[in-house]
Design an enzyme around this catalytic site. Structure first.
Site, PDB file in Angstrom:
ATOM      1  N   GLY A   1      59.530  58.716  20.572  1.00 28.14           N
ATOM      2  CA  GLY A   1      58.652  59.880  20.470  1.00 28.14           C
ATOM      3  C   GLY A   1      59.098  61.030  21.352  1.00 28.14           C
ATOM      4  O   GLY A   1      59.835  60.857  22.325  1.00 28.14           O
ATOM      5  N   GLY A   2      58.620  62.230  21.000  1.00 28.82           N
ATOM      6  CA  GLY A   2      58.993  63.432  21.741  1.00 28.82           C
ATOM      7  C   GLY A   2      58.524  63.415  23.183  1.00 28.82           C
ATOM      8  O   GLY A   2      59.237  63.848  24.081  1.00 28.82           O
TER       9      GLY A   2
ATOM     10  N   ASP B   1      47.053  64.522  26.997  1.00 26.69           N
ATOM     11  CA  ASP B   1      46.426  64.512  25.676  1.00 26.69           C
ATOM     12  C   ASP B   1      44.945  64.158  25.642  1.00 26.69           C
ATOM     13  O   ASP B   1      44.321  63.814  26.629  1.00 26.69           O
ATOM     14  CB  ASP B   1      47.226  63.659  24.712  1.00 26.69           C
TER      15      ASP B   1
ATOM     16  N   ARG C   1      53.102  62.182   8.984  1.00 29.34           N
ATOM     17  CA  ARG C   1      52.254  61.013   9.157  1.00 29.34           C
ATOM     18  C   ARG C   1      51.048  61.179   8.235  1.00 29.34           C
ATOM     19  O   ARG C   1      50.608  62.304   7.974  1.00 29.34           O
ATOM     20  CB  ARG C   1      51.805  60.924  10.618  1.00 29.34           C
TER      21      ARG C   1
ATOM     22  N   LYS D   1      47.579  67.382   7.722  1.00 32.34           N
ATOM     23  CA  LYS D   1      48.979  67.702   7.414  1.00 32.34           C
ATOM     24  C   LYS D   1      49.163  68.526   6.142  1.00 32.34           C
ATOM     25  O   LYS D   1      50.276  68.962   5.855  1.00 32.34           O
ATOM     26  CB  LYS D   1      49.804  66.417   7.309  1.00 32.34           C
TER      27      LYS D   1
ATOM     28  N   LYS E   1      61.495  71.652  14.255  1.00 32.46           N
ATOM     29  CA  LYS E   1      62.550  71.869  15.247  1.00 32.46           C
ATOM     30  C   LYS E   1      63.679  70.852  15.083  1.00 32.46           C
ATOM     31  O   LYS E   1      64.848  71.180  15.297  1.00 32.46           O
ATOM     32  CB  LYS E   1      61.959  71.815  16.661  1.00 32.46           C
ATOM     33  N   GLU E   2      63.320  69.626  14.725  1.00 28.37           N
ATOM     34  CA  GLU E   2      64.351  68.607  14.513  1.00 28.37           C
ATOM     35  C   GLU E   2      65.256  69.005  13.342  1.00 28.37           C
ATOM     36  O   GLU E   2      66.484  68.822  13.391  1.00 28.37           O
ATOM     37  CB  GLU E   2      63.692  67.254  14.252  1.00 28.37           C
TER      38      GLU E   2
ATOM     39  N   ASP F   1      29.233  93.630  54.235  1.00 26.09           N
ATOM     40  CA  ASP F   1      28.845  94.079  52.899  1.00 26.09           C
ATOM     41  C   ASP F   1      27.483  93.459  52.565  1.00 26.09           C
ATOM     42  O   ASP F   1      27.043  92.510  53.221  1.00 26.09           O
ATOM     43  CB  ASP F   1      29.927  93.643  51.897  1.00 26.09           C
TER      44      ASP F   1
END
Length: 767
Positions: free
Chosen positions: A65-66, A176, A308, A313, A414-415, A533
């Protein structure tokens, strides 16, 4: 440690610049040695391993996995470790011991969950509430109280395991949506820990997020981190909106104030291991498979789709768009194939099982409608593939079709780019994927618009080679620069910067040591000036500005301080002089109103600063009233030589928006009339540039010598005072914003606590 640092800096101040440099180098060496013994603990729902079982028992394999790839370099450093669930239910204590021992060699720490916990925590709350809400499918959410209780309990189990492994100086990076409560739990247990959190899925708009019954607890949990990371700025914006609107957190741009602590929310778009995919394209197994695929699909264009199984998706819409493309473009029959891979996921869950059935039926319909004996328009595969097969498909595909309805980043896009060594190929990308913010040279589509996808397919299949390569090379430059390793390093470096900034701020906090120094200097002084103040310093803010009148405790406290003949007490405020006169009649301390327009000494009349003009007020006042008329809750306060536009009662977010519009509209008047604009705390004020608290302070200091000066304020207007006072003055900012003050207190109530101690010191001296 932070107080020691402040003492160290004070200690070296009398020495020469060269001597200070030598001392600092020695100090930095000490800090370096201390840093080397600290470690980073990565925490995620799953460990970066896969556990497989065969006839020989269990086997451990690295995950592809990334996240596992991106954090591998950090995990490999020093004594860093990784905590997570091993991916299977292990209830036998002996098996748990076996896995714990086997994983310990890899510095992996397993958290074991039983079947009920997996069902309630992961399959239940995480994937039946958070996943659908965060992906904009609220109709799929199931708000089950038992699942929520399990979610809380499992987050607590993660906390308990972290506490057994962590030291106070360690860095903990949590990942996550399954662990949203963990940063807050960890902050309570380890207040000084460096805590980062990264969310790998989208964060929804606050209108959707607020549907969750436990939204407050989730937000407070996330805000336990020092740095919150998301893939896109849209996610950052949505989170800040939820935090400010739903639980009233104060913010300045992407900086949130939580219990006197700064929390930063920033985008960190995640990349991939680009080099790995580029190298895979050259591997013999991949090149052989590419040749085989090209032979099998000779004379055809391949449109690749990899997902997946998930309702987020956009798989059904993609198929409908492809069917529309075939219907309207018969010239492409037998010349294009949609090579669609759907990786199994939770297909026992009703929503997912129904989705798979719909996909199966639609694929069958398209192939039956348009297929012939030697060509099927959709090559559909419902199973996962090894990375070598995926790499071969990336290399052979003429078009990569990525159209999720909502996606945090989407690394498939990207892959595909990283594998295209000859810079050919076209990427069609959903505007709802996080990757679209970077890959702007893709053909961008609305995933809900099948006509849009149809047109994109036609454009991609007919794209000239020169344009294709230009687009691909531009995207490859991004993908090979912003890698997953770059993402991890960027996040960790930013977290360290934030902790360094917090350390500097914490060194200035009026804690026990600094407070003792202030009281000692106060006792030893023979002449003292106390500049205080009013709003936000002596009293808290009120929605109705006229209700912030002094209480009996404040009167008694100020009278005690003024009773000390060594003290010169001054209240320096932006309030009208008539208001201060009403609130402090006959008091024996000095009053400065409207930032210095009016001054009053004990037993004397109010004095007006000379040389000021109010000719501009009519024109400017009309403009400010016009803004108040269209902003419910806003109003204009007129003072002698200034106008203030208050928006404390205005709807959150609308007030700052109108205030910024007003400031832009007032700039021309500011330049024309020589006025000064102030963007204060829920107020925009415009006044004569000749008036500010700094100049009023200089008037007080004129011909007076004090060996102890204390100035406390909370507003931007108080910065003028801090800046004109001598460097040895004790200047204190209320709040943690960047300030010219030497020290700060977290909140207004801390001011009274400090003043009470000074009053007690005065009482002791007087007695």
């Amino acid at each position: 440690m932070y107080l020691v640092l402040q003492d160290f800096l004070n200690w070296i101040r009398p020495y020469s610049f060269h001597q200070q440099s030598v001392f600092k180098q020695a100090w930095e060496h000490v800090l370096t040695v201390k840093t080397e013994v600290s470690k980073t603990i990565i925490v995620s729902n799953r460990l970066p391993i896969k556990i497989t079982e065969d006839e020989n028992g269990y086997a451990l394999q690295p995950s592809e996995g990334g996240l596992a790839t991106g954090l591998a370099s950090i995990h490999a450093q020093g004594d860093n470790s990784w905590i997570g669930w091993p991916g299977i239910s292990v209830e036998d204590p002996q098996q748990q011991d076996y896995f714990t021992s086997a994983l310990q060699e890899r510095r992996l720490i397993p958290l074991f969950l039983d079947e009920d916990e997996i069902k309630g925590f992961y399959e239940g709350f995480s994937n039946e509430v958070l996943w659908p809400i965060f992906h904009y499918f609220p109709n799929f959410a199931n708000y089950n109280l038992k699942n929520w209780e399990t979610y809380v309990r499992v987050n607590q189990k993660f906390l308990d395991l972290i506490l057994r492994a962590a030291e106070p100086e360690d860095t903990i990076w949590i990942h996550d949506y399954q662990l949203l409560l963990l940063p807050g739990m960890l902050r309570k247990a380890l207040p000084d820990a460096s805590i980062g959190f990264f969310q790998h899925i989208p964060f929804p708009s606050q209108e959707l997020f607020r549907l969750i019954p436990w939204r407050k607890e989730l937000l407070e949990g996330m805000l336990g981190a020092d740095l919150l990371g998301f893939h896109t700025f849209d996610d950052v914006r949505h989170f800040i909106s939820s935090a400010t609107r739903l639980i009233g957190t104060n913010n300045n741009a992407n900086r949130l104030e939580v219990d006197g602590r700064a929390v930063f929310v920033e985008p960190f778009p995640m990349g991939i291991d680009s080099k790995r995919f580029a190298d895979l394209s050259q591997a013999e197994a991949v090149t052989n498979r590419v040749s085989e695929l090209r032979s099998n699909f000779s004379g055809q264009k391949i449109v690749l789709s990899i997902d997946r199984l998930d309702y987020s998706k956009g798989i059904l819409q993609r198929l409908e768009a492809f069917e529309l493309f075939l219907r309207e473009n018969p010239i492409f029959h037998k010349k294009v194939t949609l090579y669609m891979i759907v990786v199994p996921s939770r297909d026992t869950v009703p929503h997912y099982r129904e989705l798979k059935d719909q996909i199966d039926r639609l694929v069958g319909h398209i192939n039956a409608q348009y297929g012939v004996y030697d060509w099927y328009p959709v090559a559909y595969f419902y199973h996962g593939y090894p990375i070598t097969e995926i790499s071969a498909l990336y290399n052979v595909a003429d078009v990569c079709l990525v159209t999720p309805m909502r996606d945090g980043m989407n690394l498939v896009s990207k892959e595909y780019i990283a594998c295209r060594k000859d810079a050919t190929g076209v990427l069609i990308l959903s505007e709802m994927a996080g990757a679209v913010k970077e890959l702007i040279d893709a053909i961008i589509v609305n995933p809900n618009n099948i006509h849009d996808i149809r047109d994109a397919l036609l454009t991609a299949l007919n794209m000239p080679m020169a344009e294709m390569k230009k687009r691909m090379k531009s995207m490859q430059a991004i993908v090979f620069k912003f890698t997953v390793q770059h993402w991890a390093t960027l996040f960790m470096n930013r977290l360290q910067e934030i902790k360094n900034e917090q350390s500097t701020t914490k060194a200035r906090l009026v804690g026990a040591s600094i407070e003792e120094q202030i009281i000692t200097q106060y006792k030893n002084a023979s002449s003292r000036l106390l500049l205080l103040d009013y709003d936000g310093t002596l009293v808290g803010f009120q929605d109705d500005i006229d209700k912030a009148s002094p209480d009996s405790e404040l009167y008694q406290l100020l009278d005690r301080l003024e009773a000390d003949i060594l003290n010169h007490l001054v209240i320096i405020s932006g309030r009208k002089h008539s208001t201060l006169e009403k609130w402090f009649p006959g008091r024996n301390y000095s009053l400065v109103a409207e930032h210095g327009v009016w001054t009053k000494e004990p037993d004397s009349e109010w004095k007006l600063k000379s040389g000021l003009s109010s000719s501009w007020k009519g024109e400017v006042g009309s403009l400010m009233e016009a803004f108040a008329d269209r902003t419910p809750g806003a109003f204009v306060e007129e003072k002698s030589f200034s106008l203030a536009w208050h928006y404390r009662k205005v709807q959150r977010d609308l007030g700052p928006l109108r205030a910024h519009e007003l400031i832009d509209s007032l700039r021309d008047y500011s330049a024309a009339y020589g006025l000064q604009l102030l963007d204060g705390d829920k107020v925009v004020e415009i006044r004569s540039a000749e008036v500010n608290k700094g100049r009023a302070t200089l008037d007080i200091l004129h011909d007076n010598r004090y060996d102890f000066i204390l100035s406390i304020g909370d507003d931007r207007t108080d910065e003028d005072t801090f800046q004109v006072l001598p460097p040895e003055a004790c200047t204190i900012k209320v709040g943690t914003e960047v300030s010219a003050a030497r020290f700060y207190l977290k909140q207004q109530t801390d001011v009274r606590a400090l003043l009470r101690k000074l009053a007690e010191a005065s009482d002791t001296i007087i007695q």
